[in-house]
Design a protein around this motif. Structure first.
Motif, PDB file in Angstrom:
ATOM      1  N   LYS A   3       4.596  -1.804  -5.360  1.00  0.00           N
ATOM      2  CA  LYS A   3       3.722  -2.877  -5.823  1.00  0.00           C
ATOM      3  C   LYS A   3       3.065  -2.490  -7.145  1.00  0.00           C
ATOM      4  CE  LYS A   3       0.149  -1.517  -2.465  1.00  0.00           C
ATOM      5  NZ  LYS A   3       0.834  -1.202  -1.221  1.00  0.00           N
ATOM      6  N   GLN A   4       2.768  -3.487  -7.929  1.00  0.00           N
ATOM      7  CA  GLN A   4       2.192  -3.254  -9.254  1.00  0.00           C
ATOM      8  C   GLN A   4       0.680  -3.164  -9.185  1.00  0.00           C
ATOM      9  OE1 GLN A   4       4.311  -2.647 -11.861  1.00  0.00           O
ATOM     10  NE2 GLN A   4       5.808  -2.799 -10.208  1.00  0.00           N
ATOM     11  N   GLN A   5       0.112  -3.860  -8.223  1.00  0.00           N
ATOM     12  CA  GLN A   5      -1.342  -3.911  -8.118  1.00  0.00           C
ATOM     13  C   GLN A   5      -1.802  -3.048  -6.952  1.00  0.00           C
ATOM     14  OE1 GLN A   5      -3.175  -5.741 -10.361  1.00  0.00           O
ATOM     15  NE2 GLN A   5      -1.182  -6.157 -11.324  1.00  0.00           N
TER      16      GLN A   5
END
Lengths: 182, 978, 92
Positions: free
Chosen positions: B864-866
């Motif tokens: 995930k990026q966040q």
């Protein structure tokens, strides 16, 4: 020494974070004892063990599948996680004068009657498998994971042979709970 | 007369019960109660072995487990057992024993040539001598040396004759090691307090030194009776405490009596693991040897051993023994022999005078004071003893058939040292004395440097009382019983070595001489630990017990320093050699390790499954007992073309509940679970904090605060630990409850194009794609059982996984088989499952092997990026993201007939020595002709379409392969969504 | 062998526990960067001194314990439940 299978429905009640008092109040309303960690207590046709803090294993006489969980899950919403373990744990009852000597061949705990007094309960491992052990006035309650239960029973029978080993029967949660622990 | 040297009635032997035994083929007779050593001595057998290096004739030197020389092979029900000390081996009817390290016979041993050329075989000789040619060591010298040096022969086969063994866990307040005067006295005091006491004694009867002094019989009996009356005291006889392991843990080996052995099905030894609050070491003291030329001729024996042989077994060490001693205590052996009618040849004592010498003279024994033994005549037995002045001038030659030796006594302090005891040099006795820190325990008796039985007993009473106070269980002071007085003794005259012509041994078992020590010093190995390793001093099975201090003293003299400054040898566990069988205990064969059985194990068995052990699990590999791929491919074909069912109950299953369950999963998984809808499942990967992959699996959301997480079979325990650790450390503030529910639920995968039709009649649920799409989850009744239904697929086909409580496994399985009968449903095993997932490019522990990253396996899109998660930062390290890393690819041989093998190295044809990667999984394929495999290949995703070689040097194979995308089958996932 | 006094289960053998590394090391904030995480994961003092470490009691209560042990003598000075974790009340 005799070893009998103990038919039981098993539910684990686990207090949610900071909801311990709510769970205790619920248990009190329903007449369920909540022993401290390391102890077993008996209620009406019920045995309650605590070997992990804030977690209780509730053993009851077997009823219809799912009914034990159904008896607690709705009421516990918001104060406790409820998990059914009836099929996951094999419950055994050991009786006879040689139990301590037999268990000493695999159990690292000191089971001396003045140390592991009646009413004591502990999680440990015996013969390389996890075991929950409790001393009751009428015998020893032993819970072990279902998938290694056969291995454990084989070990128990082989180890107990020099002391005389028999397969027992007729033990129920009610009969064990009836002999009230101090 | 059958036993010429049996001159008296022994304490332990029964003259009414003669026993026959064989030694080196000779038929001999001993008595019940004898050890092999006492029986051999009784028969006049003096030489019982050959030495380790020089093959010199050796006899019996001690009467206990410290014996360095009299080691024998016993041939019995266990096969051939080597290196058993004759001095502790109980004589049994029909015992067959053989001497060791001699060829062709004990008397005439060709190996003894080594002794003649000993000048060329000093300590460290093989480091220097066998240097060239370079190949010589492995092929020539080492095999020769191994044949010449050594002890008994080990039988190569470990057959069914291996005895049963067991381990017992014992607990006590106090462990008393040694039941001599001090140990018994301490036990008496401690037992009276009600403390739980374990008294361990290696001998077969309690008493220690009191057994050798008739005046102590009454005290021993009354004390023994008192101990019997204490309900909280247990005596373990024939039990050697092997080692101290800290925190009050001790290991001990008990040799069972014949009666108990019979009760326990032939069990011979029992390993005790003792856990205690305090220890009292009453381990006694061992007599030490003196180094003088030829101090190893058969017939040279420690004085205390001669006393033991006479008192316990009625056996005289010689008919005309001489004594060479520097202390009064040693004279007791001679006095006892004289009292039994043995003519004593004389005493050699370096001291000018002593009380004991005066007593000897009064008995008419010749005493040569201020003298030493300069030489021993005789090769296979002592013939003469040459007495020399202290300055080395010869004085007199004595005719004798045995030489009893005593250089003083050294406390047995091995256990004390393991417990971190402080050792203090005690000059009056020329020895080290150990002292334990109070929280660990105490040392008492002669182990504590106390001389005399009465003094030892008093020390024991005192130590017992002190421990009782320490454990808050003191009892009323009682008047100590009257003890037989210790004889007045003159102080020891320290004497370590008499220098002269010939080998003066300091370590009889490893054939180390005083000259070897001096050589070591000359060559720079001055430190005790260096000298020890250079000469092998104290490194034999007896750990140099009777010569340990002697070697230190010789070293000190060579270096010109006091003995106290050399330090001491560390006695390591075990105190005596222990059979491996005793250490293994009952955890052998069927009990070697637990077997985890699936809830349907019995069904699989009756269906003819071949099982495979994966970890602790027994899982069906294929439902056939015939080898080969045909049944595997049949099972896989059922899944691809119709429908199959397999037992996946061994997958780890963890119940996650609590208000913060989703937040917790977001942190431990690399992908997001807080966005997962209730009633849906999602594939997830977990990283370790170092950025590498830990595990994968699907996680389902049953309610807002309730998830079921699955792990691979192999990692189920480690993932649970990982999660529990983080729940209490980095996530301690979250409301989340983790429960292992692996054993509670049986789970089956129903897979194949017909899966929906098989399942539909068993559930009251709309299974259409719209109502129950791929990755849908429901709690529902299935075949009348409350269960959980997951639409997930490992095989790449339309599939459902169905979980029910393990007790209902057979109900559900049977219902599914019945419902699937019209489609010819087939159960499939692990092999077919593997074929299906390899074709689909799904990874398992072969690829999740602890070295791979999400990117390596083509799973980088899941990170995930966040938000934070375990492994997020370090997964971005350049070394874990470079394109040359080993990446997951598919592999097929160019020639359809060629087979692939797991572990084959992928190489380029032009550089066959440089590995570019390796095959992790391989199978015969159903969808493709021949074999397919998965591989980890350097820069693999850039190599699609390339041709490489899959080399297996082990099989001498080289197969040309084509590199493909790992998603070899249905890359668009249309089947699983069908 | 260590004998670890578990606050919930009593004194138990080392073999019942799983060692989980140094307890002093604190996980950096998400944005702390690679150097901080590298230090957290890999860098340890290995001192001859008291050492604070995590032990997970896998065969017993399955709770995480913070143990202070001396790396030379193995003496255990203190054992406590993981701070902040639920259940402050002590077992036997």
């Amino acid at each position: 020494m005799a070893c009998a299978a103990l038919p039981a429905d098993i539910i684990e009640l686990v207090a949610l974070r900071e909801r311990m008092q709510v769970l205790k109040a619920l248990a009190a309303r329903r007449g369920l004892p909540v022993p401290a960690t390391g102890w077993i207590a008996s209620g009406r046709e019920t045995l309650v063990l605590c070997v992990r803090p804030e977690r209780w294993l509730v053993l009851t006489v077997p009823a219809a599948p799912g009914s034990a969980l159904a008896a607690w899950q709705p009421a516990c919403a918001g104060c406790a996680a409820t998990i059914e373990l009836s099929a996951g744990l094999a419950a055994l009852c050991l009786t006879g004068p040689a139990v301590r000597e037999v268990l000493a061949r695999g159990c690292r705990l000191d089971l001396h009657p003045e140390v592991f007094v009646p009413g004591s309960a502990a999680a440990t491992s015996i013969a390389q498998v996890p075991v929950i052990l409790a001393a009751l006035p009428g015998g020893w309650l032993l819970l072990t994971p279902a998938t290694t239960a056969e291995h454990f029973r084989d070990w128990l029978a082989a180890t107990a042979r020099p002391f005389g080993f028999a397969t027992g029967a007729g033990v129920t949660v009610a009969s064990l709970a009836g002999e009230r622990a101090p | 007369m059958a036993c010429p040297a049996r001159i008296a009635r022994g304490l332990l032997t029964d003259p009414a019960r003669p026993l026959h035994f064989r030694f080196d083929g000779r038929e001999l007779q001993g008595l019940a109660g004898d050890t092999l050593a006492s029986a051999l001595l009784a028969n006049g057998v003096l030489q019982v072995g050959r030495s380790f290096k020089y093959h010199r004739p050796r006899g019996i030197v001690t009467a206990g487990p410290e014996e360095p020389c009299a080691l024998v092979d016993v041939i019995g029900a266990r096969g051939r057992e080597p290196n058993l000390p004759a001095t502790t081996l109980p004589l049994t009817a029909g015992l067959v024993a053989e001497s060791q390290n001699r060829w062709p016979s004990l008397r005439f041993d060709l190996g003894a040539l080594a002794d003649r050329v000993a000048g060329f075989l000093p300590a460290g000789f093989y480091y220097k001598t066998f240097m060239s040619p370079g190949w010589g060591w492995e092929r020539l010298y080492e095999p020769l040396i191994r044949r010449a040096a050594g002890l008994g022969r080990l039988e190569a086969s470990v057959g069914p004759h291996a005895d049963p063994a067991e381990t017992v866990h014992d607990h006590a307040d106090v462990l008393i090691v040694g039941a001599g005067a001090a140990g018994l006295a301490a036990a008496h005091r401690l037992g009276a307090t009600g403390l739980r006491v374990l008294l361990a004694e290696q001998d077969l009867a309690p008493g220690g030194g009191t057994l050798l002094d008739g005046r102590w019989a009454r005290w021993r009996e009354s004390t023994g009776a008192a101990l019997q009356s204490f309900p909280t005291l247990r005596c373990l006889m024939r039990t050697t405490v092997l080692g101290a392991y800290g925190h009050g843990v001790f290991g001990a080996l008990e040799t069972l009596s014949a009666e108990e052995s019979a009760r326990f099905g032939g069990l011979r030894e029992r390993l005790h693991v003792l856990r205690v609050r305090r220890v009292l070491l009453a381990t006694g003291a061992l007599e030490r040897l003196i180094a003088f030329p030829a101090n190893d001729v058969p017939g040279v024996m420690l004085a205390g051993a001669a006393l033991r042989f006479l008192t316990r077994y009625g056996v005289a060490a010689g008919r005309r023994p001489a004594l060479f001693a520097n202390n009064d205590e040693a004279y007791e052996a001679l006095f006892a022999l004289a009292a039994a009618g043995v003519h004593c040849a004389g005493v050699i004592d370096p001291r000018p005078e002593s009380r004991a010498a005066a007593r000897a003279k009064a008995l008419g024994i010749a005493v040569h004071s201020a003298a030493v033994v300069g030489a021993v005549g005789g090769r296979h037995a002592v013939r003469t003893v040459t007495i020399t002045e202290l300055d080395g001038r010869p004085r007199f030659v004595l005719e004798a058939d045995a030489l009893l030796v005593s250089g003083g006594h050294t406390p047995v302090s091995g256990l004390a040292a393991q417990l971190g005891a402080a050792l203090a040099w005690h000059e009056p006795q020329a020895t080290w004395i150990p002292e334990l820190p109070a929280p660990i325990g105490r040392v008492a008796g002669s182990a504590h440097g106390v001389c005399g039985l009465a003094a030892a007993a008093r020390d024991g009473y005192e130590a017992g009382d002190a421990l009782a106070v320490d454990l808050a269980r003191p009892h009323a002071a009682t008047e100590p019983p009257t003890l037989p007085p210790d004889p007045e003794a003159t102080a020891i005259g320290a004497l370590w070595e008499v220098r002269g012509r010939g080998k003066a041994f300091i370590d009889l078992q490893n054939d180390v001489t005083a000259d070897d020590v001096r050589l070591a010093v000359r060559e720079g190995y001055e430190h005790l630990e260096h000298m020890k390793r250079y000469t092998t001093f104290g490194m034999a099975t007896d750990q140099g017990r009777i010569g340990g201090l002697l070697g230190c003293a010789v070293l000190a003299a060579a270096r010109g320093i006091p003995v106290a400054e050399t330090g001491t040898l560390r006695a390591r566990p075990f105190a005596q050699p222990v059979p491996f069988a005793a250490l293994a205990g009952a955890e052998v064969r069927a009990h070697y390790r637990p077997k985890r059985r699936l809830p349907l194990h019995a069904w699989h068995e009756s269906a003819g499954a071949t099982f495979v052990s994966t970890g602790l699990w027994l899982r069906p590999l294929v439902y056939s007992r015939e080898p080969g791929w045909t049944p595997v491919l049949e099972e896989a074909r059922a899944v691809r073309e119709r429908v199959g069912i397999t037992d996946v109950s061994s997958l780890g299953k963890i119940d996650v509940q609590g208000a913060d369950a989703a937040r917790f999963l977001d942190f431990v998984y690399a992908n997001t679970f807080s966005t997962l809808a209730v009633g849906r499942a999602r594939y997830g990967i977990m990283l370790r904090e170092d950025g590498l992959l830990l595990d994968d699996g699907t996680t389902s959301r049953l309610a807002a605060g309730h998830f079921i997480l699955t792990t691979t079979t192999a990692n189920s325990a480690s993932v649970l630990e990982h999660l529990e650790f983080h729940r209490e450390s980095s996530c301690a503030a979250l409301d989340v409850v983790l429960t292992d529910i692996l054993d509670q639920w049986a789970q089956f995968a129903l897979a194949g194009p017909r899966a929906r039709e098989v399942l539909a009649p068993l559930v009251a649920l709309d299974l259409s794609n719209e109502a129950f799409p791929f990755m849908a989850v429901a709690e529902t009744m299935i075949a009348g059982v409350p269960g959980r239904l997951f639409r997930i697929s490992f095989s790449g086909e339309l599939a459902y996984e169905i979980a029910v409580p393990a007790g209902a496994a057979l109900t559900l399985w049977s219902a599914l088989l019945e419902s699937g009968a019209r489609f010819d449903i087939r159960p499939y095993g692990l092999d077919a499952l593997n074929t299906l997932r390899i074709e689909k490019g799904h990874v398992t522990t072969a690829e999740l092997n602890g070295n791979t990253t999400a990117d390596d396996l083509g799973l980088q899109r899941l990170l995930k990026q966040q938000g934070d998660f375990i492994g997020r930062t370090l997964a971005q390290r350049p070394g874990l993201t470079v394109s040359e890393r080993l990446q997951l690819v598919g592999v097929r041989p160019v020639a359809p007939t060629a087979r692939l093998r797991n572990g084959s190295q992928l190489v380029a044809a032009q550089a066959p020595g440089a590995s570019l990667g390796y095959l992790t999984s391989a199978t015969r394929s159903l969808e493709f002709q021949g074999w397919v495999g998965l591989a980890l290949l350097s820069g693999g995703r850039q190599r699609l379409g390339q041709r490489l070689l899959a080399r297996s040097p082990v099989h001498d194979e080289s197969v040309e392969v084509q590199i493909l995308s790992a998603h070899m089958l249905d890359a668009e996932n249309t089947r699983v969504r069908s | 062998m260590l004998r670890i006094p578990c606050p919930w289960c009593g004194v138990r053998d080392e073999s019942e526990f799983r060692y989980r590394g140094a307890a002093e090391a604190r996980r950096p904030e998400a944005a702390a960067g690679a150097a901080a995480f590298n230090a957290y994961v890999y860098e340890r003092d290995n001192a001859r001194d008291w050492h604070c470490e995590w032990w997970l009691h896998v065969a017993g209560c399955r709770r995480l314990l913070k143990v202070v042990r001396h790396t030379v003598t193995h003496e255990i000075r203190s054992v406590e439940a993981a701070p902040g974790a639920p259940g402050a009340e002590r077992g036997r």
